[in-house]
Design an enzyme around this catalytic site. Structure first.
Site, PDB file in Angstrom:
ATOM      1  N   HIS A 122      18.575  50.169 -84.295  1.00 29.98           N
ATOM      2  CA  HIS A 122      19.170  50.380 -82.913  1.00 29.98           C
ATOM      3  C   HIS A 122      18.679  52.049 -82.532  1.00 29.98           C
ATOM      4  CE1 HIS A 122      22.896  51.630 -80.729  1.00 29.98           C
ATOM      5  NE2 HIS A 122      22.017  50.956 -79.870  1.00 29.98           N
ATOM      6  N   HIS A 124      19.265  58.087 -74.661  1.00 27.44           N
ATOM      7  CA  HIS A 124      20.352  57.112 -74.313  1.00 27.44           C
ATOM      8  C   HIS A 124      21.288  57.466 -73.142  1.00 27.44           C
ATOM      9  CE1 HIS A 124      24.417  55.079 -74.685  1.00 27.44           C
ATOM     10  NE2 HIS A 124      23.618  54.199 -74.939  1.00 27.44           N
TER      11      HIS A 124
END
Length: 304
Positions: A52, A94
């Site tokens: 991730h 992100h």
């Protein structure tokens, strides 16, 4: 989710047919660490382990260092987040602002709230995206999507690409596909087995599916079981938080066929402990997205 005007969306999709014909196969560079990649998870492993934002428990998330760390640990699959700068460059980050993972407040103190969309790619390239995590990563940069794809290719890795907050960046789906094509990632080989495009926005992944129906699509969320058939019309995966799923939910997903006529899949996130990994593996999930891929691999074992 967001909804762009239908006429504008249709015009955009009709105008890209020639652009997104499959590209020639990109020539991949030899991996730097063949020994570690020899241990990498394979397409037959279930569940697949996906690093991730790279191996983000061990290196600053969404940086080249993080995907290199995943490579060195033996993981082929990585996940990232794509957003767009003020001057139209796609970058890997992100949050929709730069505060948490860069030194933007020091470099540009008068530019609050430091939104990604308010900075040019040249300005973002000046930022340190590593020191917040560990001083040894000082000088790491926010990569552009082009830089990121080049490194993923060099590492012989595969990618789950998330289009982040597309409601902030109208047209980012087309921009993303254009870069993927330029970097050789829309040829048959990559599309078949090396790429998933996902988003929390159904409209966004529907747009990608309309432009390139051959690409594997993931929808991020946990729709009601009764609604799953609607998602299966355009998606190949329903990728849910591990805290929201059960064995029955995974069974309901697998009972359907996705957009490419194969059983609908589920990659669950963000699973960072052995106990959680064993739990979701017991449900029969197809993939586990994790900051700690080594912990998950040790917990669920390999099938090969």
């Amino acid at each position: 989710m967001y909804a762009r005007p239908a006429a504008a969306t249709t015009a955009a999709l009709l105008g890209v047919g020639a652009l997104f014909l499959p590209a020639a196969t990109a020539q991949a560079a030899a991996p730097q660490n063949a020994a570690s990649l020899a241990q990498a998870t394979t397409e037959t492993d279930r569940p697949l382990v996906v690093a991730h934002r790279g191996a983000s428990a061990y290196a600053p998330e969404n940086t080249l260092a993080a995907i290199d760390k995943a490579r060195d640990m033996g993981f082929r699959w990585v996940e990232n987040d794509v957003q767009r700068t003020k001057d139209g460059e796609l970058v890997i980050v992100h949050d929709d602002n730069l505060k948490r993972t860069t030194n933007v407040e020091e470099v540009f103190p008068d530019r609050a709230p430091w939104k990604v969309a308010d900075f040019t790619s040249a300005e973002i390239a000046k930022l340190d995206a590593g020191s917040w995590f560990d001083a040894k990563y000082a000088g790491a940069r926010v990569p552009t999507l082009k830089q990121y794809m080049n490194r993923v290719s060099h590492n012989h890795q595969k990618l789950v690409l998330e289009i982040k907050k597309p409601e902030l960046y109208p047209g980012i789906e087309l921009d993303t596909l254009r870069v993927l094509r330029q970097e050789g990632w829309l040829d048959k080989s990559h599309v078949k087995s090396k790429l998933v495009v996902q988003s929390f926005s159904a409209d966004s992944v529907k747009a990608v599916h309309a432009m390139r129906p051959d690409i594997k699509i993931g929808f991020l969320g946990t729709p009601a079981v009764a609604d799953l058939p609607k998602y299966a019309e355009f998606a190949d995966q329903v990728n849910s938080s591990h805290t929201t799923i059960s064995a029955d939910y995974v069974k309901a997903i697998h009972a359907l066929k996705g957009a490419h006529g194969k059983p609908l899949e589920i990659f669950t996130w963000t699973v960072n402990t052995a106990a959680a990994a064993q739990r979701v593996a017991g449900f029969g999930v197809d993939g586990i997205i994790t900051n700690t891929p080594d912990v998950v691999r040790d917990a669920v074992g390999d099938d090969d």
